[in-house]
Every structure is written in structure tokens, then in C-alpha cells.
Design a protein around this motif. Structure first.
Motif, short mmCIF file in Angstrom:
data_model
loop_
_atom_site.label_atom_id
_atom_site.label_comp_id
_atom_site.label_asym_id
_atom_site.label_seq_id
_atom_site.Cartn_x
_atom_site.Cartn_y
_atom_site.Cartn_z
N LEU A 15 1.03 -1.30 0.02
CA LEU A 15 -0.02 0.11 0.13
C LEU A 15 0.92 1.31 -0.03
O LEU A 15 1.82 1.47 0.47
CB LEU A 15 -0.86 0.04 1.25
N ALA A 16 0.49 2.21 -0.79
CA ALA A 16 1.09 3.48 -0.68
C ALA A 16 0.87 4.28 0.57
O ALA A 16 0.03 3.76 1.42
CB ALA A 16 0.42 4.40 -1.75
N TYR A 17 1.60 5.11 0.86
CA TYR A 17 1.72 5.90 2.27
C TYR A 17 0.18 6.30 2.41
O TYR A 17 -0.12 6.38 3.74
CB TYR A 17 2.94 6.99 2.38
N TRP A 18 -0.26 7.17 1.69
CA TRP A 18 -1.69 7.82 1.64
C TRP A 18 -2.42 6.58 1.78
O TRP A 18 -3.48 7.03 2.95
CB TRP A 18 -1.73 8.61 0.41
N GLN A 19 -2.46 5.35 1.23
CA GLN A 19 -3.61 4.35 1.66
C GLN A 19 -3.28 3.95 3.02
O GLN A 19 -4.46 3.92 3.70
CB GLN A 19 -3.29 3.43 0.66
N GLU A 20 -1.99 3.96 3.66
CA GLU A 20 -2.04 3.30 4.87
C GLU A 20 -2.65 4.34 5.85
O GLU A 20 -3.09 3.79 6.78
CB GLU A 20 -0.45 3.12 5.10
N SER A 21 -2.24 5.50 5.54
CA SER A 21 -2.80 6.67 6.37
C SER A 21 -4.19 6.67 6.60
O SER A 21 -4.78 6.82 7.55
CB SER A 21 -2.29 8.07 6.10
N ILE A 22 -4.70 6.33 5.60
CA ILE A 22 -6.37 6.50 5.48
C ILE A 22 -6.73 5.16 6.31
O ILE A 22 -7.75 5.43 7.04
CB ILE A 22 -6.97 6.29 3.97
N LEU A 23 -6.19 4.24 6.20
CA LEU A 23 -6.65 2.86 6.93
C LEU A 23 -6.27 3.04 8.50
O LEU A 23 -7.15 2.90 9.33
CB LEU A 23 -5.85 1.61 6.35
N ARG A 24 -5.08 3.64 8.64
CA ARG A 24 -4.95 4.07 10.15
C ARG A 24 -5.85 4.88 10.81
O ARG A 24 -6.36 4.78 11.72
CB ARG A 24 -3.48 4.57 10.38
N SER A 25 -6.32 6.08 9.86
CA SER A 25 -7.22 7.13 10.39
C SER A 25 -8.59 6.27 10.63
O SER A 25 -9.34 6.47 11.57
CB SER A 25 -7.49 8.11 9.47
N LEU A 26 -9.12 5.42 9.60
CA LEU A 26 -10.40 4.60 9.93
C LEU A 26 -10.25 3.63 11.09
O LEU A 26 -11.05 3.51 11.93
CB LEU A 26 -10.62 3.81 8.62
#
Length: 345
Positions: free
Chosen positions: A7-18
Motif C-alpha cells: 500500500l502507498a503511504y496515503w493508503q496506509e494513512s487512510i486505513l490507520r485513520s479509519l
């Protein structure tokens, strides 16, 4: 990694936020239904909400929907920017707290390789909520709101000290500030050479746990430490002028903070996501771990709300005296004893 995908960093960030949102909202909603709606009802010999959903299980969603439909009222004399900002600051502190709470061997939102001072971070972030409370009281342009905010600030500052000091004993015994390593220290520890159940710090740091629970009750402004929001004293406290979504945020923040403190207490004193007999490094613990931690959080949550609906309110001078003259000296004694025993044994 669990999905076998890069996963790209922005995708990981979204998953972490959720993930953080889920970690905040699910325990908060569970606390509201189980303790506020049902446990207190049974304690008072009544049924509680029963109409919305099976056994009243949808009542919380009904309350949220009602709050979202209400008019967003801002007092004429209020500082509109600060008034609107305050509830978001309070909720943000809870979101930031959950970032370092481990839910399993790999279930943590921030990699401990880069962030090894988890408990120090938690204590620092949890104190930021005082800023939001003071902003809410000052910006509301109401004497009741301001009085409630000043009471809350004095109380939170007083009980922040024993809260921090109660944790130092755990840090000394575990030899680390990292919450994940504190869990491992309890799981791999021994009691007089016997390691069948590890060494949960509730056994050796019972005084620290007692201080932590009392300070946590005060930090949450729950009875008997509810002078900042006492209806008979200051109408409703620092959030008396809030309506609709912003009042809902304060409400969510209260129960989400209770969940966050319960998660920290379970991690520090009950072994967090681990149970005796389970493999610390097994992949199934990433699924079972959050369930175990939630169960332990429910234990602490039950204690918090049982006390809330059982004990009478303390006066302002009584709760301040209790913090400065009893809890803080007791916490210092606990730290000294832990340090001595750590060196000797």
C-alpha cells in the motif's frame, strides 16, 4: 501486510485513520449502551431504553440522529471561532491517545520502532483536553460555562499529577515507556520464579492501579468528582451553551475518553491484549487481541460507571485536598518502594 498488498503511504494513512475512528467510537458506543443505558437502569430497578431496536440496542443511533437534527446555536456574545473549535480539540485528544495503544503483536497504529515512548506520549496528549475545556468555557460568554471550565481546569491539573505518578511504578518495573513492551514484560515475567500467568502488574502495582483509577475518575469528571459539570451547581458546566453536533462531540468525547483510559489501564496493569497460555507472536493474536483488550476495557468501564452512579459528589475543596494531600504522597511512596524493590530483586 495482512492482505499481502503493498500500500502507498496515503493508503496506509487512510486505513490507520479509519482504524483509530473505529477504536474510538466502538468502545464509546458500547460504554454508553451497556453502562449508561442498561447497567444504571438495573441499579435503579428499571429497564432503560427498550423501544429503539431489540432491547433498546438502537437507542444510541436514535440519540445521535436527534442531536444532528438540532439547530447549531452560537450565543451572540460568544467568540465564534473558539466556540466552534473547542469540542474538536477535546475529541482530537482522544483520537491521538489511541494511536499508541497496542491491540495485538502487529496491531498498533504507529510503529514502535519509531515511537518508543508511548506512555509518555499518552500522558502528554491527554492533558491537551484542558485547553479545549477552557476554550469552551471562555468562548461561550456565560458565567456558568466559565465557572465550570475553571473548576474543570483546576481539577484536571490537580489529578494529572497522581495520574502520571501512578504510571511511573509500571515504567520502573517494566523498564520501558513503550506500551507494547510493557505488555510483553507482563506476559514473560515471573512471580517468585513462577511464570504460568506471567506477571500482570495489577499484582505488584495494585497501589498504582488504585491511584490511577481514582485519578482517571477525576480526569473524566465523573461522580464523585463531577463538580465541573454539576447540574445543581453550574447548570451544566463548560458545555452548557452547546447544542446539536458540538454538544454531541462533547458527549462522545466523554465516553471515548473513558474508553481510552480503560484501554491504557488494561494495558498497564492487566497485560493488555494478552492472556496467560496464548502465544505472544502468533498471527491469530492480531484478531483475538482486540477482543481480549475490549473485554478488559469493559471491566474497567464497569468500575468507572458503578462508582459514578453510587457515590455522592465531593465538594471542590474536598477533591483538591484529596489529590494534593493523599494521592500524590501515596504515589511518591509507591514509586520509592518500587525503585527499592527493583534494585534489590
Amino acid at each position: 501486510m495482512m492482505l499481502g498488498l503493498e500500500l502507498a503511504y496515503w493508503q496506509e494513512s487512510i486505513l490507520r485513520s479509519l482504524g483509530v475512528l473505529a477504536a474510538v467510537l466502538l468502545p464509546a458506543g458500547t460504554f454508553v449502551y451497556v453502562f449508561l443505558f442498561k447497567m444504571v437502569s438495573f441499579m435503579q430497578n428499571r429497564l432503560g431504553p427498550m423501544e429503539a431496536g431489540p432491547y433498546g440496542s438502537m437507542q444510541l443511533l436514535a440519540e445521535v440522529g436527534k442531536a444532528l437534527q438540532k439547530e447549531d446555536v452560537v450565543p451572540d456574545a460568544a467568540d465564534r471561532t473558539l466556540f466552534k473549535m473547542a469540542p474538536y480539540i477535546v475529541v482530537a485528544t482522544v483520537l491521538l491517545t489511541y494511536v499508541v495503544v497496542p491491540f495485538g503483536p502487529d496491531m498498533v497504529f504507529i510503529d514502535n520502532q519509531f515511537f518508543g515512548t508511548g506512555i509518555f506520549y499518552v500522558m502528554a496528549v491527554s492533558s491537551i483536553s484542558v485547553i479545549g475545556i477552557i476554550l469552551a468555557g471562555w468562548a461561550s460568554a456565560s458565567k456558568y460555562s466559565l465557572l465550570g471550565a475553571l473548576r474543570a481546569a483546576g481539577q484536571l491539573i490537580a489529578y494529572e499529577l497522581p495520574l502520571v505518578l501512578s504510571v511511573i511504578g509500571v515504567v520502573i518495573q517494566a523498564g520501558t515507556l513503550d506500551l507494547q513492551r510493557i505488555v510483553v514484560a507482563q506476559a514473560t515475567g515471573e512471580i517468585f520464579g513462577w511464570g504460568a500467568i506471567g506477571n500482570p502488574f495489577i499484582l505488584t502495582q495494585f497501589i498504582g492501579l488504585l491511584i490511577f483509577m481514582i485519578a482517571m475518575q477525576a480526569e473524566l469528571a465523573q461522580t464523585p468528582f463531577d463538580m465541573p459539570v454539576a447540574e445543581s451547581e453550574v447548570v451544566g458546566g463548560y458545555h452548557v451553551e452547546y447544542t446539536g453536533l458540538r454538544f454531541l462531540l462533547f458527549f462522545i468525547g466523554e465516553f471515548a475518553t473513558a474508553g481510552a483510559f480503560a484501554a491504557i489501564a488494561a494495558t498497564l496493569f492487566l497485560g493488555g491484549w494478552w492472556l496467560p497460555g496464548l502465544d505472544l507472536e502468533a498471527n491469530y493474536m492480531n484478531v483475538l487481541g482486540p477482543i481480549i483488550l475490549l473485554a478488559k476495557m469493559m471491566v474497567f468501564g464497569g468500575i468507572i460507571f458503578f462508582i459514578r452512579f453510587t457515590y455522592p459528589r465531593l465538594r471542590e475543596d474536598q477533591l483538591q485536598r484529596f489529590a494534593w494531600k493523599f494521592l500524590i504522597p501515596l504515589a511518591l511512596v509507591n514509586i520509592t518502594a518500587t525503585g527499592i524493590l527493583k534494585v534489590v530483586f
